[in-house]
Design an enzyme around this catalytic site. Structure first.
Site: not given
Ligand code: SAH
Length: 219
Positions: A70-71
């Site tokens: 995930s970012q």
């Protein structure tokens, strides 16, 4: 790599991580404990070696099996919202992937249970986490749609994959006062936070996001 080269690589990673944290701050992440946790966990150790140079960019990266890490902003934002005004307590993460968010959560939660449906990814997460020696993280290969009944209830549940609906088992496994964060939607997705007050579930729709889909079963 010789020791001096290793040292230099560590220092470069540390500088890249400090820049990532400053960027998170500029993007509005204000919880100092979250920022400190993101500074502590070496994100480059959770991506393939060939991608290490972009580990601190604010972007999701492939981790194999059509999944992504995930970012950083989304990880920080979800945890900040889950923490607001309280401690995370006993925490369930659904969709451990490479284990990055579980590591960040371990700095802030009393216990972290992280489930992942793809066994090969879970093995990777285990390898990534081992050198960090985080005593309060437990990993399990399981379908997170069902939660983790043997460890419930949880003060915090965070889902790293998007579902058209909130799985009922996850709501049921929230402790009183507990919070659940999940990306909801089939096409357009939005983060949804659910807070349990007694047997009332208060739902708040938050920002638009893009996550991989929450699937069923294990493989
Ligand atoms: N938390 C990770 C993000 C991984 S991407 C990080 O820190 O970067 C989301 C993960 O959810 C994928 O690895 C995917 O396999 C997993 N997943 C999807 N459906 C699931 C389910 N029903 N149960 C458990 N994991 C699931």
């Amino acid at each position: 790599m010789n020791l001096r080269a290793q040292d230099a690589a560590q220092q470069a990673a540390g500088r890249a991580r400090a820049r990532m944290v400053e960027r998170l701050r500029a993007q509005g992440i204000a919880d100092e404990r979250v920022l400190a946790a993101m500074m502590q966990i070496p994100r480059h150790c959770f991506v393939e070696e060939g991608l290490a140079y972009s580990a601190y960019d604010d972007t999701p990266l492939p981790i194999g099996h059509q999944q992504t890490i995930s970012q950083p902003f989304v990880v920080a934002r979800m945890i900040e919202l889950l923490r607001a005004g309280r401690e995370l307590g006993r925490t369930l993460e659904v969709g451990a992937g490479c284990g990055y968010q579980a590591a960040v959560l371990s700095c802030l939660a009393s216990e972290v249970y992280a489930v992942e449906r793809i066994r090969a990814l879970l093995d990777r997460a285990r390898e990534n986490l081992r050198p960090l020696r985080l005593p309060n993280v437990r990993l399990k290969c399981a379908d997170g749609n069902l939660g983790l009944p043997e460890a419930a209830p949880f003060d915090t549940i965070v889902v790293a994959a998007a579902s058209p609906e909130v799985p009922p088992a996850l709501k049921a496994q929230l402790a009183p006062g507990g919070r659940l964060m999940i990306p909801v939607g089939a096409g357009d997705q939005r983060l949804v936070m659910i807070e349990r007050q007694g047997n009332v579930f208060k739902e708040t729709r938050l920002e638009a996001v893009r996550f991989v889909p929450l699937l069923s079963g294990t493989e």
